[in-house]
Scaffold this motif. Structure first.
Motif, PDB file in Angstrom:
ATOM      1  N   ALA A 165       0.873  -1.175   0.148  1.00 59.22           N
ATOM      2  CA  ALA A 165       0.049   0.029   0.032  1.00 59.22           C
ATOM      3  C   ALA A 165       0.883   1.203  -0.047  1.00 59.22           C
ATOM      4  N   GLN A 166       0.616   2.402  -1.082  1.00 54.68           N
ATOM      5  CA  GLN A 166       1.330   3.392  -1.064  1.00 54.68           C
ATOM      6  C   GLN A 166       2.780   3.218  -0.949  1.00 54.68           C
ATOM      7  N   GLY A 167       3.416   2.087  -1.705  1.00 56.60           N
ATOM      8  CA  GLY A 167       4.485   1.726  -1.861  1.00 56.60           C
ATOM      9  C   GLY A 167       5.358   0.998  -0.851  1.00 56.60           C
ATOM     10  N   LEU A 182      -3.481 -11.523   5.240  1.00 59.60           N
ATOM     11  CA  LEU A 182      -4.250 -10.263   5.052  1.00 59.60           C
ATOM     12  C   LEU A 182      -4.616  -9.861   6.437  1.00 59.60           C
ATOM     13  N   GLU A 183      -4.735 -10.712   7.302  1.00 59.27           N
ATOM     14  CA  GLU A 183      -5.094 -10.351   8.935  1.00 59.27           C
ATOM     15  C   GLU A 183      -4.059  -9.269   9.434  1.00 59.27           C
ATOM     16  N   ALA A 198      -3.812   5.694  -1.579  1.00 58.58           N
ATOM     17  CA  ALA A 198      -3.947   4.417  -2.039  1.00 58.58           C
ATOM     18  C   ALA A 198      -4.402   3.396  -0.886  1.00 58.58           C
ATOM     19  N   LYS A 199      -5.483   2.445  -1.063  1.00 52.66           N
ATOM     20  CA  LYS A 199      -5.632   1.626  -0.090  1.00 52.66           C
ATOM     21  C   LYS A 199      -4.786   0.386  -0.063  1.00 52.66           C
ATOM     22  N   GLY A 200      -4.057  -0.090  -1.140  1.00 55.14           N
ATOM     23  CA  GLY A 200      -3.376  -1.250  -1.208  1.00 55.14           C
ATOM     24  C   GLY A 200      -3.807  -2.220  -2.041  1.00 55.14           C
ATOM     25  N   GLY A 231      -9.365  -4.066   4.100  1.00 54.06           N
ATOM     26  CA  GLY A 231      -9.259  -2.330   3.690  1.00 54.06           C
ATOM     27  C   GLY A 231      -8.479  -2.083   2.462  1.00 54.06           C
ATOM     28  N   LEU A 232      -8.304  -3.239   1.540  1.00 48.54           N
ATOM     29  CA  LEU A 232      -7.582  -3.120   0.509  1.00 48.54           C
ATOM     30  C   LEU A 232      -8.630  -2.301  -0.696  1.00 48.54           C
ATOM     31  N   GLY A 233      -7.760  -2.175  -1.694  1.00 46.72           N
ATOM     32  CA  GLY A 233      -8.454  -1.601  -2.668  1.00 46.72           C
ATOM     33  C   GLY A 233      -8.811  -2.512  -4.034  1.00 46.72           C
TER      34      GLY A 233
END
Length: 265
Positions: A165-167, A182-183, A198-200, A231-233
Motif C-alpha cells: 500500500a502506497q509503496g 491479510l489479517e 491508495a488502499k493497497g 481494507g484493500l483496494g
C-alpha cells in the motif's frame, strides 16, 4: 482402461477439480481434511501406494488443493519406501517446492503422468485483463512493487503473495497462508502514510521456477472477503498463472465491496 487419480489437498480447489473429472480415484494424505471424499494414504508407504494406483489402471494424476507437510513416523516405513527416503529428505531440506518435486518425480517414474490443474480446467486460470473495477495509477505502482517483492522472495521458498500500500510492503505470505497475511495487513493498516491515499493491493504469483504441475496460487470468494476486510483496494495476480475459483461469485463480491480484480501481464 486408463484412469486419473486426484490427490486432494485442503480448500475448495479439490472439489472443483473432482466435479470436472470423469469418475476420478480420489486420495489424500492421511493428516489432511479435504472437502471431497478421499481415501487416505501415508507418505511412509508411498511405493505401495503407487503400486496400488498402477494396478488400478491409473496413468495420470492431478494434485489440487493445499498440502501441508506431514509428520513423518519412521516406524511406518515399508522397506521399499525406506530406500527412497534420502531423496525425499533431500528435497525437504531444500524447501517445500523441492520436496514436492521429489514426490512428483516418483509418480512419473511409476508411469503416472502428472497433469496440472490448468490442463484439466483451463478456464480456472484467467488470462490478462481487469475482471471488475479499475486500478488507479497508484494501484498499478503498488502492484508492480508487490510483484518485485514476490519474485524477489521466490528463490527463498517463502510464499506466493504480498500486500503493498502506497509503496510500502505491509505483509508477505509465509507458512500460515494468505488469510494470516491479510489479517496482519489489516492490523497494520495504520502504517500507511496517507490515510486517504491508495488502499493497497494483494498480489499473488507463482514463485520463479515453480513447478506449475502443482501448488499454483489460488484465490476465490474467501480471498475477496478477506481482502475487503483488510481494507484493500483490489487483488492483482500474474495472468495465466493463478487459479481463480468461482469466478462469477468472486467478481460479484469484489464489485459489491468496491474492489478491483486484475490479472496483470
Amino acid at each position: 482402461m486408463s484412469r486419473i487419480a486426484l490427490i486432494a489437498g485442503e480448500g475448495h480447489l479439490a472439489s472443483a477439480v473432482a466435479a470436472a473429472l470423469d469418475e476420478p480415484l480420489v486420495y489424500a494424505l492421511e493428516h489432511l481434511t479435504p472437502e471431497v471424499a478421499a481415501k487416505p494414504f501415508r507418505l511412509e508407504r508411498l511405493i505401495p501406494f503407487l503400486d496400488e494406483l498402477t494396478e488400478l489402471g491409473v496413468t495420470q494424476a492431478v494434485f489440487a488443493g493445499a498440502i501441508r507437510r506431514p509428520r513423518i513416523e519412521p516406524g511406518l516405513f515399508d522397506p521399499r519406501t525406506m530406500a527412497i527416503v534420502p531423496r525425499i529428505l533431500m528435497g525437504m531440506q531444500s524447501g517445500d517446492d523441492a520436496a514436492l518435486r521429489a514426490v512428483l518425480d516418483l509418480f512419473e517414474e511409476a508411469g503416472i503422468h502428472i497433469v496440472s490443474v490448468d490442463e484439466v480446467l483451463p478456464e480456472l486460470v484467467p488470462g490478462e485483463g481487469v475482471l471488475t473495477g479499475e486500478p488507479s495509477s497508484r494501484d498499478q505502482k503498488d502492484a508492480a512493487r508487490a510483484s518485485e517483492i514476490v519474485h524477489g522472495l521466490g528463490p527463498l521458498d517463502v510464499g506466493q503473495g504480498a500486500v503493498v500500500a502506497q509503496g510500502l510492503c505491509l505483509a508477505v505470505e509465509a507458512l500460515p497462508g494468505t488469510q494470516a497475511m491479510l489479517e496482519f495487513a489489516r492490523l497494520h493498516a495504520g502504517l500507511k502514510p496517507d490515510p486517504k491515499g491508495a488502499k493497497g493491493v494483494l498480489y499473488k504469483a507463482p514463485k520463479p521456477g515453480q513447478d506449475r504441475r502443482i501448488d499454483l496460487p489460488t484465490i476465490g470468494p474467501d480471498t475477496v472477503r478477506q481482502a475487503a476486510d483488510a481494507g484493500l483496494g483490489g487483488i492483482v495476480w500474474e495472468a495465466g498463472s493463478v487459479i481463480l475459483l468461482d469466478r462469477e461469485e468472486s467478481v460479484r463480491l469484489a464489485h459489491d465491496a468496491g474492489l478491483f480484480l486484475w490479472a496483470r501481464a
